[in-house]
Design an enzyme around this catalytic site. Structure first.
Site, short mmCIF file in Angstrom:
data_model
loop_
_atom_site.label_atom_id
_atom_site.label_comp_id
_atom_site.label_asym_id
_atom_site.label_seq_id
_atom_site.Cartn_x
_atom_site.Cartn_y
_atom_site.Cartn_z
N HIS A 4 0.80 -1.24 0.00
CA HIS A 4 0.00 0.00 0.00
C HIS A 4 0.83 1.28 0.00
O HIS A 4 0.26 2.37 0.07
CB HIS A 4 -0.95 0.01 1.21
CG HIS A 4 -1.89 -1.16 1.22
ND1 HIS A 4 -1.61 -2.34 1.86
CD2 HIS A 4 -3.11 -1.33 0.64
CE1 HIS A 4 -2.60 -3.18 1.69
NE2 HIS A 4 -3.51 -2.61 0.94
N GLY A 20 -4.41 11.14 10.46
CA GLY A 20 -5.35 10.29 9.75
C GLY A 20 -5.54 10.71 8.31
O GLY A 20 -5.64 9.88 7.40
N ARG A 43 -3.43 5.26 -3.64
CA ARG A 43 -4.77 5.52 -3.10
C ARG A 43 -4.94 6.94 -2.58
O ARG A 43 -5.78 7.18 -1.70
CB ARG A 43 -5.10 4.57 -1.95
CG ARG A 43 -5.36 3.17 -2.38
CD ARG A 43 -5.51 2.25 -1.18
NE ARG A 43 -5.79 0.92 -1.66
CZ ARG A 43 -6.98 0.31 -1.52
NH1 ARG A 43 -7.95 0.88 -0.88
NH2 ARG A 43 -7.15 -0.89 -2.00
N GLU A 179 -11.07 7.97 20.16
CA GLU A 179 -10.61 8.12 18.77
C GLU A 179 -10.71 6.73 18.15
O GLU A 179 -11.35 5.86 18.74
CB GLU A 179 -9.20 8.75 18.70
CG GLU A 179 -8.14 8.06 19.55
CD GLU A 179 -7.50 6.87 18.93
OE1 GLU A 179 -6.66 7.05 18.06
OE2 GLU A 179 -7.81 5.71 19.35
N MET A 180 -10.05 6.50 17.01
CA MET A 180 -10.35 5.26 16.30
C MET A 180 -9.12 4.48 15.81
O MET A 180 -9.26 3.57 15.00
CB MET A 180 -11.30 5.56 15.13
CG MET A 180 -12.55 6.30 15.59
SD MET A 180 -13.78 6.61 14.32
CE MET A 180 -14.62 5.05 14.31
N SER A 203 -11.03 17.68 19.64
CA SER A 203 -11.74 18.44 18.60
C SER A 203 -13.21 18.63 18.95
O SER A 203 -13.86 19.51 18.41
CB SER A 203 -11.64 17.73 17.25
OG SER A 203 -12.20 16.44 17.34
N ASP A 204 -13.71 17.77 19.85
CA ASP A 204 -15.10 17.95 20.29
C ASP A 204 -15.28 17.39 21.70
O ASP A 204 -14.58 16.47 22.10
CB ASP A 204 -16.10 17.33 19.30
CG ASP A 204 -15.70 15.95 18.84
OD1 ASP A 204 -14.81 15.86 17.98
OD2 ASP A 204 -16.24 14.98 19.37
N1 HPA Z 1 -15.38 9.62 18.07
C1 HPA Z 1 -14.38 8.96 17.49
N2 HPA Z 1 -13.32 9.55 16.99
C2 HPA Z 1 -13.26 10.89 17.06
C3 HPA Z 1 -14.26 11.64 17.65
C4 HPA Z 1 -15.38 10.97 18.18
O1 HPA Z 1 -16.31 11.56 18.73
N3 HPA Z 1 -13.91 12.95 17.54
C5 HPA Z 1 -12.72 12.98 16.92
N4 HPA Z 1 -12.32 11.73 16.63
#
Ligand code: HPA
Length: 236
Positions: A4, A20, A43, A179-180, A203-204
């Site tokens: 990749h 990301g 990609r 986060e993920m 960020s939130d």
């Molecule tokens: N969830 C998952 N990942 C994120 C979030 C969230 O609310 N905000 C920024 N990354």
């Protein structure tokens, strides 16, 4: 060249910053690095290598979620002799103790994901940062007079869900944000004996709905980017 990532051997630095978003990788390369070379665009997941304060650093995207960072971080570690990956991302705060723009240095990532178990037979659902990058981030933050909180976070596979609230695993491990990606990065680094850290900007704030607007994001992320770059050049 890996499945990749089209870069040739030797075109990626020993330390990689991994946002990301591919366009964030480009923003960092354009604004913070000199003598930049685009080394992969497979990609549209862009990888750049350049100099920061005269030292070689690469920056390239992980994409979103565990499967994506699982692929890119594994290929960087195993096919390009990368020693350290510093993920730089955003997160949603579970707790109103955190505010937008706060900086987190992830100590442990908790996840319901079976990635670590099925990839590497790592049974734990709470994985540590790996190696010395985490400590160096704290040292650099002190030198830069940046307030960075060491914390546990939840790596979730889910962004949208039926029932709001804090998932059980996040409560169990006292995770301040979600986060993920970090869990898969730490799993790969643990299995391969590499360094991995994750710095996040809030960020939130999930309980209040406060968030950094899209046009504030680029400038909002500058302290995290500078912290990651200062750490990167001290890794080797
Ligand atoms: N969830 C998952 N990942 C994120 C979030 C969230 O609310 N905000 C920024 N990354």
């Amino acid at each position: 060249m890996s499945v990749h990532i089209a870069a040739k051997k030797g075109e990626i630095a020993k330390t990689v910053l991994q946002p990301g978003d591919p366009l964030r990788a480009k923003y960092i390369a354009d604004n913070f690095l000199t003598e930049v070379k685009l080394v992969s665009k497979t990609r549209n997941v862009l990888y750049f290598t350049g100099l920061y304060e005269g030292k070689e650093v690469s920056v390239g995207a992980s994409g979103m979620g565990i499967p994506s960072i699982g692929i890119y971080s594994y290929e960087l570690f195993t096919e390009f002799e990368v020693d350290t990956i510093i993920r730089i991302g955003t997160c949603g705060a579970y707790s109103t103790d955190l505010k937008v723009y706060d900086l987190l240095n992830v100590e442990y990532a908790a996840s319901e994901s079976t990635y670590a178990k099925f990839a590497w037979e790592i049974e734990q659902d709470l994985l540590s940062h790996q190696g010395k990058a985490f400590g160096l981030i704290n040292d650099c933050a002190n030198e830069m007079s940046l307030d960075v909180r060491a914390t546990n976070i939840h790596t979730s596979d889910i962004f949208y869900r039926k029932t709001p609230g804090i998932p059980a695993i996040a409560k169990k491990y006292n995770c301040s944000a979600v986060e993920m990606e970090a869990f898969a990065l730490f799993a790969n680094a643990q299995y391969l004996g590499k360094n991995a850290a994750t710095i996040l900007t809030v960020s939130d704030v999930i309980p209040t709905g406060d968030q950094i607007s899209a046009d504030q994001r680029e400038t909002a992320l500058a302290p995290m980017i500078e912290l990651a770059l200062e750490t990167a050049i001290k890794m080797n």
